[in-house]
Design a protein around this motif. Sequence first.
Motif, mmCIF file in Angstrom:
data_model
loop_
_atom_site.group_PDB
_atom_site.id
_atom_site.type_symbol
_atom_site.label_atom_id
_atom_site.label_comp_id
_atom_site.label_asym_id
_atom_site.label_seq_id
_atom_site.Cartn_x
_atom_site.Cartn_y
_atom_site.Cartn_z
ATOM 1 N N SER A 1 -8.043 1.281 16.989
ATOM 2 C CA SER A 1 -9.252 1.650 17.726
ATOM 3 C C SER A 1 -9.301 1.046 19.115
ATOM 4 O O SER A 1 -10.374 0.845 19.687
ATOM 5 C CB SER A 1 -10.514 1.259 16.935
ATOM 6 N N LYS A 2 -8.168 0.695 19.676
ATOM 7 C CA LYS A 2 -8.106 0.245 21.056
ATOM 8 C C LYS A 2 -7.872 1.449 21.961
ATOM 9 O O LYS A 2 -7.170 2.401 21.596
ATOM 10 C CB LYS A 2 -6.982 -0.781 21.247
ATOM 11 N N THR A 3 -8.433 1.391 23.141
ATOM 12 C CA THR A 3 -8.272 2.491 24.087
ATOM 13 C C THR A 3 -6.833 2.526 24.589
ATOM 14 O O THR A 3 -6.260 1.496 24.960
ATOM 15 C CB THR A 3 -9.225 2.309 25.265
ATOM 16 N N MET A 4 -6.256 3.722 24.560
ATOM 17 C CA MET A 4 -4.880 3.887 25.000
ATOM 18 C C MET A 4 -4.835 5.002 26.047
ATOM 19 O O MET A 4 -5.416 6.077 25.861
ATOM 20 C CB MET A 4 -3.968 4.245 23.828
ATOM 21 N N VAL B 1 -11.064 -2.108 27.737
ATOM 22 C CA VAL B 1 -12.247 -1.592 28.426
ATOM 23 C C VAL B 1 -12.590 -0.201 27.892
ATOM 24 O O VAL B 1 -11.737 0.528 27.370
ATOM 25 C CB VAL B 1 -12.015 -1.534 29.952
ATOM 26 N N ASP B 2 -13.836 0.144 28.040
ATOM 27 C CA ASP B 2 -14.313 1.462 27.616
ATOM 28 C C ASP B 2 -14.007 2.480 28.702
ATOM 29 O O ASP B 2 -14.240 2.221 29.887
ATOM 30 C CB ASP B 2 -15.818 1.397 27.349
ATOM 31 N N ILE B 3 -13.474 3.622 28.283
ATOM 32 C CA ILE B 3 -13.183 4.709 29.234
ATOM 33 C C ILE B 3 -13.880 5.979 28.737
ATOM 34 O O ILE B 3 -13.567 6.489 27.655
ATOM 35 C CB ILE B 3 -11.671 4.953 29.375
ATOM 36 N N GLN B 4 -14.840 6.481 29.500
ATOM 37 C CA GLN B 4 -15.527 7.726 29.179
ATOM 38 C C GLN B 4 -14.754 8.939 29.720
ATOM 39 O O GLN B 4 -14.686 9.968 29.067
ATOM 40 C CB GLN B 4 -16.938 7.706 29.774
ATOM 41 N N THR B 5 -14.201 8.806 30.881
ATOM 42 C CA THR B 5 -13.426 9.897 31.471
ATOM 43 C C THR B 5 -12.398 9.323 32.425
ATOM 44 O O THR B 5 -12.553 8.202 32.932
ATOM 45 C CB THR B 5 -14.338 10.891 32.219
ATOM 46 N N GLY C 1 -16.373 3.907 32.628
ATOM 47 C CA GLY C 1 -16.917 3.723 31.299
ATOM 48 C C GLY C 1 -18.009 2.682 31.346
ATOM 49 O O GLY C 1 -18.565 2.349 32.416
ATOM 50 N N ARG C 2 -18.312 2.160 30.219
ATOM 51 C CA ARG C 2 -19.361 1.145 30.158
ATOM 52 C C ARG C 2 -18.892 -0.118 30.864
ATOM 53 O O ARG C 2 -17.828 -0.664 30.585
ATOM 54 C CB ARG C 2 -19.713 0.859 28.700
ATOM 55 N N ASP C 3 -19.634 -0.564 31.875
ATOM 56 C CA ASP C 3 -19.413 -1.801 32.631
ATOM 57 C C ASP C 3 -18.188 -1.749 33.536
ATOM 58 O O ASP C 3 -17.774 -2.807 34.033
ATOM 59 C CB ASP C 3 -19.265 -3.018 31.685
ATOM 60 N N ASN C 4 -17.574 -0.592 33.767
ATOM 61 C CA ASN C 4 -16.364 -0.636 34.596
ATOM 62 C C ASN C 4 -16.087 0.695 35.274
ATOM 63 O O ASN C 4 -16.426 1.765 34.762
ATOM 64 C CB ASN C 4 -15.146 -1.035 33.754
#
Length: 1576
Positions: A357-360, A385-389, A404-407
């Motif tokens: 469940s880590k962003t790749m 880090v969270d990536i929305q797009t 994404g969230r906070d970045n």
Amino acid sequence: VIALQCLLCLTVWQHPYVNIFKHMRVEEWKKTSREGDVTTYMDKTLMCSVFRIRGSIPASNYILLPKTSTQSLGLTGRYLYLLFRPSPAKHFVVHMDIAAEEGQVIRVSFSNLFKEFKSTATWLQFPFLCGAAKGSFFYWPGLLGPAPSTVRWTCLMMDLQYILSVYLNRRHSHLKTVKLCANMSVKNMFTSDLVLDPGETETQSPMPREMSFPVPKGGSWHDLYDYIRWVKLHPDPILRLNRIIGFGGATMKCALWTKSGDTVVYPCHAIIVSMKVSSGQQRFFIGHTDKVSALTFNGNSTVLASAQTGIQSVVRVWNYLKANCLAMFKTHAHSLSSLSFSYSGGVLCGVGKDGHSKTMVVVWNTLRVTKGGEVTVLAKAHTDVDIQTMKIAFFDDTRMVSCGRDNVRLWRVRSGALRSCPVNLGEYHALDFTDVAFEEGHSADHEFASSRSGHILEIDYGSVAIKNVRRLLPAQQPHAQRREKQTFGMGLGIAVNSISVSSAFCATGSEDGFLRLWPLDFSTVFLEAEHEGPVSLVSVSDDGLSVMAATTSGNLGYLDVSSRGYSTLMRSHTDGVLGFSLDGIRRRITTASCDRTVRVWDMDSMQQLYDFVSEDTPCSVAFHPSLQVFSCGSSSGLVRVFDIASNVVARGTERAPDALTVSSDNRCLAFVGPSEYTVTIMAARSLDELLRVDVSILDVESTTLDSALKVCFSPASTGHLLVTTSANKILWISANTGRLLREVSKVHKHQCSSLAVSEDGRFLLTAGHNAVKVWDYNYIPSQMFIGHSQPIRQVNFAPDQMAVVSVGDAIFFWDFLAHPQETGTDRRLLSNGMPRRTAPLPTSPPPCLDISSIDRIGQGENRCSFFHSLFLRFVKGPEYFPNALYMYVCMYVVCYFVVCYTDSLKVEKPVRPDCYKHFTPRFKTSTLDQSTATPELGEEGLRLKAVIGYNGNGRANMVWNPETGLFAYSCGCVVVVENLHTGSQRHWLGHTEEISCLAVTNDAQTVASAAGGSGGSRSLICIWNVQDGTCSNTISYHQGAVQALSFSRDDFFFLTVGDFTDPEVALWSTRTYQLLSRVSVSGPLHDVAFSPSAASQLACVGSHGLYFCNTHTQGLDVELKVQRVCVPEEVGDVELTALCYNANSILFTGTNSGHVCAWDCNTQRCFMTWEADQGEIGVLLCRGNRLLTGSNTRRLRLWGVAASCEIHRLGSSALVLLEQEMMLDGTVVSAAFDDVMDMGIVGTMAGTLWYINWVDNTSIRLISGHKSRVNDVVFSPDESHFATCGEDGSVRVWTAPNNELVVQFQVLNQSCGSACWSPSKGGACVVGGYSDGTLRIFRLASSEMELKLHPHPVAVTAIQYSANGQVILSAGRDGLMAVSSPVTGLTVRLISDHKGAPITTIQCVKKQYKEFGLEGNEMWLAASADRRVSVWAADWMKDKCELLDWLTFPAPANPEESDSLPPSLAAFSPIDPGLVVYTGYGVERELSFYSLAKKRVIKKIALSHWAMCFSLSSKGRLIAVGSKERVLKLIKSSSGRFQDFLHHSDSLQTCRFSPSGKLLFTVAYNEILLWEVRGL
């Protein structure tokens, strides 16, 4: 080339079939081998020697072909036919080794020893079920295992190509070996590439005689033997996905514009949809197995990438233009949420989650994918880090930006590594960023990032820092009090979900449901659009003219920036669809969904019309058969009835309904209950229980109880009820007896969730999990179709049977490509097939009704109380129905629709309009029999030489082109192309029904002809190539007859118009003859025409006025737009019946009151009317300033009309001048003239085609024919003339061989029933027998009536000169025969032997009869309707006439429909007058040959139909027989060989050979065909 020639030499000998036993000489056992108890015996049923294999051990008792398994038969035929009979109470096995093109040898075995199907990579085992039904391969109870004692001889046909392809994905090469083992009798085997039918029914080829089973006379093949077909379902594919209602699935944040800005691309669950914005036409990208979660285009929209969600996440790269997949690869990630292509398409990046469940983030090299190269990983990275797009910069393929969230981070690929750096957000580091966008077209170092707090950050890409920050705030004032929004300040900001930037403005989509357009400095909102739910996506098209918006509620639309108009492209349910129902009248579909809404959609425009919201989940819906009412059952047990027109909702009772169905004749209903193991059948009216079937006990070998899931009636004619079960079976149950007829196991991989049967009973639909299957109802093959990503909840045929609808994750519309059945039930009644109306465009948003608090209101309360009283009759207590409450709702729904259907039967059928212009097919009682033995090309015993007459019942059924000389017209079902100079004819044969109209292209190279369908089938339009006369295309579309045809000025378009039963205009492409557009109107249409000055303009006229039409073409899409204009008030309440254009954008229309109206096409207004005739105008033709009118007053008038500019200037009818006028012989129905209106051809209802010359004011008869029924046609003795007579009282004499009318003798108010020629050569006379009992003798030389005789008080039915011409023999309807003198007119003898039975035939021949002891030099016979034939010897010079023989032929007692029995016919054999040939109603359909010398029948020839007429030829021992089934049969009496000809559109009533036997006349109603006899 040499190799190909060798291959052809090796296989060509196998066509058309190979008799394997004969080829291998099985009886010699040199090329084959046998083992064990193999013998031959004479089978009594087949009446021939067959092989019998005894012994129960397959390995020890068999026949092997060829001799050893190492050899090969090398038979390439696709189909294997095995003629065998299993031994009763025994087991047998058949092994076949089939070579595949891939080099493998596959063993295919079938046996009644096998219990179930098994397969490996090299072996297929099929269970054989003895005693199969006619044409089926399904299970019958008790027949699995050993063959029963009543097992019959069987013809088994196996499609070897299909078996290998479907079960093993192999390609069939040839049959290698066959091994027949144990307990069977075998007649033969053969292979062929043809589908052969042993019963010689409606298939392409009959079974070869050496391979067929014997059938006694009068017997039916299928009553004696079994035929098992194992073939592929045709056509393949039988379904084609046409359109989908739905958007989203895994995400509502994904939709793309194409580069051109005219198409949007979006996901609908597992399918990617490309939809034209202007027309709504859809294309599909199918291949994903789970919901699509991300889409991206390259810069020029030529390459599309898509990703699917789930653990097995894959990425597909598509060629967008061709819609084919270029590459597919796994991502090593699941839940792939974002994709981005570089502008060049060489780099693709994606974002997802890995197994932890880590962003790749993965970046692929796609540079070579369009050239067939592989996709490789350039770099990948893991991040916390969270990536929305994430998006690739349009100016650099190696640079990316994500948020994404906070970045907000910037990424770059360098040296195979993917690195990132965060943007210094400072005080904004805690924001939740939702989207990023580049400011394209300007400096490449600027980007925008949006957030849920309303902050918009402008980021400098070079310095990796914030350049500017703006916060978007909601408005503080109502919209009506301000023009602009204040956007900055303190307070809660606008939660922005998506942002898109163009060179001129920025678009945002926010949580409050608004799409807003801002200038790049975000100072004010200059345009906004409010939506029903949060806006999840915004996208500006490349040209900046349109902004697309998607919402979380499943809506997709776009804002036109220039016009400020908003258009909804797609609405969709936000959860799974549970059920649907179709309204065939209004072309609507209602759906029930888990999202707690019931929605009504237009089937053609895909637009949502109504949206009903419920507090509980609706489960199923059903439309009323005719009213705008539907019922909905919900999970809480409520049944609500929705009146769409008044928005009234009635609330029902409690408990939830389950599966139930009503039979097509509305007599029975069936449902699952009262327990899950039983199915109950009830009378629909009384609710009395008829049957109860326990499905759990049907499979005695099963260890578990089987429960019923769904029920479905097949068409009432079959009497079947289909039940799906929890064991994944479909059971065929007799609705009358409850007996299990057959079953199919393993229908789908999962349980069958829905099933439906087509109205004609030919096809079965099933749905299981994510797949739809289409089955041949009688045979086992099926085709499977995928596309749904969730289980399908319901599938059904559309009311018009031209489409299939399936619902689950979305609403799928499939084109159903099976050819309509030529004969069968009238689809219009069953399908509620009323005229389709133009699809209404809904308002946005559509009406939304909250029905959660609505109880019984309005009329709903009275209806509910009435239905409740019916329930009380049904529910008899818990002891009768333990689950009585469960039954309430079932009965409620059924009772409601039984009552509704009763009301719907009162709906009036379409009424034929009151005008002669509208085509009405002539009434016929005959039906075409297509199971005929038509001869092969070049082997015909008859050749159509000429067609006599023109069909005056047609409308615009004549075409003439003065430049090329093309002249064509119709007679019956034949298109006649005649050379006006030589009179020679060509005949185009393709129709079987009366042709209604013709049309010709402007270049005169193509002709179209239209004829109605028979037995409820659709009409047929044939497209003919003028040069070679071949039919290049056919169209079968309109339900009724075709009223009009027309080609556009440029010949690019072809228009067809249905009659009053189906008033629809269909536009076709002349390149492919594919349907481009269609429009239904509310009333009948009479005529149509394209504008000669603008190819895109056309007009139609009909009962409701004038319709101006325009074709709008965008790429390959063509849309037909219609504007109706009412008739001017000054002409009164009339129908517009005809129209034509002139070259100056002026349209003339005619009315049924005789008026002509002139219209300006630009303003669509009538500027002038005048009374052009006293009757209905049916033909209008304009050339320059000359206008032609033709009417039912028989007048043809030529008018002078001024140019359009003068008409507009003066506005006076004085500019209309009657120049010339002609009176013709009947109502004008067709006309064609040259460019200056000097000369032309006109057709009338009297069956005449006239040549008209206005310069000389002359009219010349070109083609003549009878308007009414032709009763007789006879050749003169020297064959120089022939005569016809008809119901109109005329006797017409024609010359041969040019077939021109010489003279017509007319008797008013009488019909002429028969005619004959005098045998004298001096002065030829024709005599006719009339309905008033008179005989009239007409002399050809003087063209006058010479003598009138009155020997009968009733109608004359037969007439004949004696052989030497001394007397005339005539017979009346009362059975009395008279002998009259043609000189004095006196009746010299009356013969009453046949009194009481009408005489059907009289024939005279020269014959000496001294061997009978009777004096006489000629012989004559008479046949009467009571099946008696009298034969007489006569010498009229001596006034002697003696009875020679009296024949009586037997017939069944008390025949049914005695009024319609075939006639009794008799004739002397031309070769041997001592032989009388007879046919008529009897025990068998046959020709009987009676010998006067032997006093008995010496020979019989069986007939396939009752003979309505026959004739014997003096040459070649030929007999022509005509039947009510429209079949002309030519028989060679010596051998029994015959050929069938289907060239007439009605029952044949007359056939007559010429004296020489070289020619043959046949007549069906008023169609006269002349044949050249070639012989058999």
